[in-house]
Design a protein around this motif. Structure first.
Motif, PDB file in Angstrom:
ATOM      1  N   ARG A   1      59.465  10.186  85.037  1.00 56.88           N
ATOM      2  CA  ARG A   1      58.266   9.338  85.040  1.00 56.88           C
ATOM      3  C   ARG A   1      58.633   7.926  85.521  1.00 56.88           C
ATOM      4  N   THR A   2      59.355   7.876  86.637  1.00 49.43           N
ATOM      5  CA  THR A   2      59.850   6.592  87.130  1.00 49.43           C
ATOM      6  C   THR A   2      58.717   5.639  87.503  1.00 49.43           C
ATOM      7  N   GLU A   3      57.513   6.180  87.774  1.00 52.74           N
ATOM      8  CA  GLU A   3      56.406   5.278  88.088  1.00 52.74           C
ATOM      9  C   GLU A   3      56.017   4.414  86.898  1.00 52.74           C
ATOM     10  N   ASP A   4      56.472   4.782  85.693  1.00 57.31           N
ATOM     11  CA  ASP A   4      56.176   3.985  84.500  1.00 57.31           C
ATOM     12  C   ASP A   4      57.100   2.777  84.357  1.00 57.31           C
ATOM     13  N   ILE A   5      58.156   2.703  85.172  1.00 63.52           N
ATOM     14  CA  ILE A   5      59.132   1.628  85.006  1.00 63.52           C
ATOM     15  C   ILE A   5      58.476   0.265  85.216  1.00 63.52           C
ATOM     16  N   ARG A   6      57.561   0.159  86.200  1.00 68.30           N
ATOM     17  CA  ARG A   6      56.875  -1.125  86.426  1.00 68.30           C
ATOM     18  C   ARG A   6      56.130  -1.585  85.172  1.00 68.30           C
ATOM     19  N   GLU A   7      55.511  -0.653  84.445  1.00 71.20           N
ATOM     20  CA  GLU A   7      54.781  -1.017  83.231  1.00 71.20           C
ATOM     21  C   GLU A   7      55.721  -1.285  82.068  1.00 71.20           C
ATOM     22  N   LEU A   8      56.871  -0.601  82.037  1.00 68.94           N
ATOM     23  CA  LEU A   8      57.801  -0.774  80.932  1.00 68.94           C
ATOM     24  C   LEU A   8      58.536  -2.110  81.000  1.00 68.94           C
TER      25      LEU A   8
ATOM     26  N   ALA B   1      65.672   0.017  93.206  1.00 73.39           N
ATOM     27  CA  ALA B   1      66.944   0.426  92.596  1.00 73.39           C
ATOM     28  C   ALA B   1      66.720   0.953  91.176  1.00 73.39           C
ATOM     29  N   LEU B   2      65.854   0.286  90.426  1.00 72.00           N
ATOM     30  CA  LEU B   2      65.569   0.746  89.059  1.00 72.00           C
ATOM     31  C   LEU B   2      64.922   2.124  89.067  1.00 72.00           C
ATOM     32  N   GLN B   3      64.065   2.377  90.042  1.00 71.46           N
ATOM     33  CA  GLN B   3      63.363   3.659  90.083  1.00 71.46           C
ATOM     34  C   GLN B   3      64.241   4.786  90.617  1.00 71.46           C
TER      35      GLN B   3
ATOM     36  N   ALA C   1      76.220   0.100  88.383  1.00 71.86           N
ATOM     37  CA  ALA C   1      75.775   1.492  88.515  1.00 71.86           C
ATOM     38  C   ALA C   1      74.324   1.575  88.963  1.00 71.86           C
ATOM     39  N   VAL C   2      73.478   0.665  88.453  1.00 72.93           N
ATOM     40  CA  VAL C   2      72.058   0.669  88.838  1.00 72.93           C
ATOM     41  C   VAL C   2      71.896   0.166  90.263  1.00 72.93           C
ATOM     42  N   ARG C   3      72.615  -0.886  90.603  1.00 76.43           N
ATOM     43  CA  ARG C   3      72.477  -1.483  91.933  1.00 76.43           C
ATOM     44  C   ARG C   3      72.939  -0.526  93.032  1.00 76.43           C
ATOM     45  N   GLU C   4      74.056   0.151  92.799  1.00 81.59           N
ATOM     46  CA  GLU C   4      74.605   1.039  93.822  1.00 81.59           C
ATOM     47  C   GLU C   4      73.884   2.373  93.881  1.00 81.59           C
ATOM     48  N   GLY C   5      73.162   2.727  92.806  1.00 87.72           N
ATOM     49  CA  GLY C   5      72.450   4.002  92.800  1.00 87.72           C
ATOM     50  C   GLY C   5      73.361   5.140  92.397  1.00 87.72           C
ATOM     51  N   PRO C   6      72.765   6.291  92.072  1.00 85.34           N
ATOM     52  CA  PRO C   6      73.572   7.434  91.624  1.00 85.34           C
ATOM     53  C   PRO C   6      74.359   8.046  92.765  1.00 85.34           C
ATOM     54  N   ALA C   7      75.486   8.651  92.434  1.00 83.95           N
ATOM     55  CA  ALA C   7      76.224   9.415  93.441  1.00 83.95           C
ATOM     56  C   ALA C   7      75.400  10.625  93.862  1.00 83.95           C
ATOM     57  N   THR C   8      75.553  11.015  95.129  1.00 82.40           N
ATOM     58  CA  THR C   8      74.746  12.127  95.647  1.00 82.40           C
ATOM     59  C   THR C   8      75.352  13.486  95.327  1.00 82.40           C
ATOM     60  N   ARG C   9      76.490  13.502  94.656  1.00 80.44           N
ATOM     61  CA  ARG C   9      77.070  14.766  94.215  1.00 80.44           C
ATOM     62  C   ARG C   9      77.660  14.544  92.825  1.00 80.44           C
ATOM     63  N   PRO C  10      77.806  15.601  92.039  1.00 83.05           N
ATOM     64  CA  PRO C  10      78.404  15.428  90.709  1.00 83.05           C
ATOM     65  C   PRO C  10      79.845  14.962  90.826  1.00 83.05           C
ATOM     66  N   LEU C  11      80.232  13.963  90.035  1.00 86.27           N
ATOM     67  CA  LEU C  11      81.579  13.427  90.063  1.00 86.27           C
ATOM     68  C   LEU C  11      82.353  13.911  88.850  1.00 86.27           C
ATOM     69  N   SER C  12      83.654  14.071  89.016  1.00 81.30           N
ATOM     70  CA  SER C  12      84.513  14.419  87.892  1.00 81.30           C
ATOM     71  C   SER C  12      84.684  13.184  87.010  1.00 81.30           C
ATOM     72  N   PRO C  13      85.149  13.362  85.767  1.00 80.27           N
ATOM     73  CA  PRO C  13      85.402  12.189  84.915  1.00 80.27           C
ATOM     74  C   PRO C  13      86.339  11.177  85.562  1.00 80.27           C
ATOM     75  N   MET C  14      87.386  11.662  86.254  1.00 84.90           N
ATOM     76  CA  MET C  14      88.314  10.752  86.930  1.00 84.90           C
ATOM     77  C   MET C  14      87.590   9.977  88.036  1.00 84.90           C
ATOM     78  N   GLU C  15      86.738  10.662  88.798  1.00 81.81           N
ATOM     79  CA  GLU C  15      86.003   9.985  89.871  1.00 81.81           C
ATOM     80  C   GLU C  15      85.018   8.975  89.309  1.00 81.81           C
TER      81      GLU C  15
END
Length: 572
Positions: free
Chosen positions: A448-455, A479-481, A517-531
């Motif tokens: 429900r990322t469209e709610d972020i503006r209201e939150l 970036a937040l969404q 982490a928020v500014r750069e955005g999520p990784a596009t693939r699952p990362l290992s704990p070391m990564e």
């Protein structure tokens, strides 16, 4: 029951049938009765469903027009003749399990107008609706006598945009001696639902184009205040944006959602002090209403609005998944029966529970600190609302204590919050099954990322007099969404409050000020704990050195080429 489990009806139908008879007569049950089947029988008894129900269940009023039925009818009309409906039944229900369409005939199922568990007990349509996946119920797994020879498979129909369950499709047939999983018509049911969902997507696209055309026509000209809404989408002109308050927008959203059932032409009833009027015109396609266009006019001398406090964070949000969950919770909370709120950590379960209780003083118990409830329950005053948090942490003694409380005080207003994930013991599982008849799942923030503006304004700390409120650039909002928010609203609240307390710059919050982490955005693939650890170290080094990759690489003790390569790998 899920389709991945072996069917009790197929593997031990006589013993399951005998167990059902023992259950109905109140005698002890054998130990091999599947727990999910027993829980379904108990829910039917809890709802007061008579096992010997003979008359068809009367249906609640159907909507004037059904988007699901309109999209499904062409598909069903093609499928029904190919199904060979002699001795079989094909049913389409809406999201409230009201039967919209049937084909074929079958003894015991004819004339049944609603398939909710509250009315007819365990059945595949109710199970598919709750599980959001294909479900099967065979023979004595049903609660009703008249369905002991019925084998049924149901598949939920999902909305093309919201992902919400719009209804279910069921194929029912006689239970054969060789019945097992999957149901012989399971593949056909899933293919039919896929075709219906394809038709819904195609129609949704056409509806959006018609709504856009209506908006463009209404907004044509100089500075017209116009909004077009269909309950999911909003098109708002700049002039309308200056007039719309959250309260007015909420009224227009409700008007658009209800326009399919009632004539909404004319002035909308806006809240007092709205400062404008809204003349509503329905938007139609192929004879059905798909949305509204609202023309807004500012009042010449509006009454000075009273300073309005923002809605509680627990109720903030206008997205379809959130409005549906909160509305369902509010409806269930009107009864004094226990309510179960489930969802990921940080979705707002406890905050919503407190809002549901209203102004009444609430006794809170936290199973994370008191697993046996040995401190909280002795201090509880009968008649006082009770909030039990973190039910997943309950010990066996805590489950027993809660069951005793419910037996002694069945009218206690109780709300239980539960975060799925960790394995639970059999006692807690039985308690959750008991509460599941009245449960609401809160959607995670990423749905429900469209709610972020209201939150954001609701989560920001109150500013000092004369200080401007916290605002955000469009790049920061994007970036937040895009961030997946594993900690949900709680994590967003931490980010907002930290920024409000620490920033010294003026003007809107920029993307560069957000956590790495928020500014750069999520990784596009699952990362290992070391990564994950490596990526966090690189982002922190880049932040310390102002984004200078050469200095960051030197501080980390790696070559600049290695730094570039690792950043590319994280984005694959």
């Amino acid at each position: 029951m899920t389709t991945t489990d072996p069917s009790p009806a197929a593997t031990s139908r006589p013993s399951l049938s005998a167990a059902r008879e023992r259950f109905l007569s109140g005698r002890p049950l054998p130990p091999d009765v599947p727990e999910e089947v027993l829980a379904a029988w108990r829910r039917a008894r809890f709802f007061g469903v008579p096992h010997d129900l003979a008359e068809p269940v009367a249906a609640p009023p159907l909507p004037g027009e059904s988007v699901l039925l309109a999209a499904a009818r062409p598909v069903l009309d093609r499928i029904a003749p190919a199904l060979g409906l002699d001795g079989s039944l094909l049913l389409l229900t809406d999201e409230r399990l009201r039967v919209l369409w049937t084909a074929g005939s079958m003894p015991g199922l004819g004339g049944c107008a609603v398939l909710s568990e509250q009315e007819v007990g365990n059945n595949s349509a109710a199970l598919a609706l709750r599980a959001r996946s294909r479900a099967e119920v065979h023979g004595p797994e049903h609660f009703l006598d008249r369905w002991q020879d019925v084998s049924a498979v149901s598949v939920p129909v999902l909305g093309p945009e919201s992902g919400q369950v719009l209804g279910t499709l069921t194929v029912a047939s006689r239970l054969s001696a060789a019945a097992g999983r999957p149901h012989p018509q399971a593949a056909l049911a899933e293919a039919t639902v896929a075709a219906v969902e394809t038709e819904l997507r195609a129609r949704a696209g056409r509806d959006e184009r018609v709504l856009l055309d209506a908006y463009v026509r209404a907004a044509w000209g100089q500075n017209r205040a116009v909004a077009a809404l269909d309950g999911r989408n909003r098109l708002v002109s700049d002039a309308a944006q200056r007039l719309l308050t959250p309260e007015v927008l909420a009224v227009l959203d409700r008007t658009a959602a209800g326009a399919r059932d009632t004539d909404v032409t004319g002035l909308a009833e806006l809240p007092e002090g709205a400062g404008c009027t809204a003349h509503v015109t329905p938007v139609r396609r192929d004879g059905r209403t798909i949305g509204i266009v609202a023309a807004l006019d500012a009042l010449d001398d509006p009454a000075p609005p009273a300073p309005a406090s923002p809605p509680p964070v627990a109720l903030t949000g206008s997205s379809v998944p959130w409005r549906h969950a909160v509305g369902h919770a509010v409806e269930l909370a009107r009864s004094r029966e226990p309510l179960l709120l489930t969802g990921e950590r940080g979705t707002g379960k406890s905050a919503l529970a407190r809002e549901l209780f209203g102004p009444d003083p609430v006794q809170a118990a936290d199973a994370a600190r008191d697993p046996g409830l040995g401190q909280a329950l002795p201090a509880w005053q009968p008649g006082r609302p009770l909030l039990l948090r973190h039910a997943e942490r309950l010990a066996q003694s805590g489950v027993a204590a809660l069951n005793s409380l419910l037996d002694e005080h069945p009218d206690t207003r109780l709300v239980v919050t539960y975060t799925p994930g960790a394995p639970v013991g059999p006692c807690l599982e039985r308690l959750l099954d008991k509460l599941s008849a009245r449960s609401v799942t809160l959607p995670p923030l990423r749905e429900r990322t469209e709610d972020i503006r209201e939150l954001l304004p609701a989560l920001a700390p109150r500013t000092a007099p004369g200080q401007p409120p916290l605002t955000w650039t469009l790049d920061a909002l994007r970036a937040l969404q895009l961030y997946p928010w594993p900690g949900n609203v709680t994590e967003l609240a931490h980010v907002v409050r930290a920024l409000a307390e620490r920033r010294r710059a003026t003007g809107p919050v920029r993307r560069a000020e957000l956590p790495d982490a928020v500014r750069e955005g999520p990784a596009t693939r699952p990362l290992s704990p070391m990564e994950h650890a490596e990526r966090a170290a690189i982002l922190e080094a880049l932040r310390r050195h102002g984004g200078n990759k050469a200095r960051a690489a030197a501080a980390l003790g790696i070559g600049r080429a290695t730094l570039y390569r690792k950043l590319r790998e994280y984005r694959r």
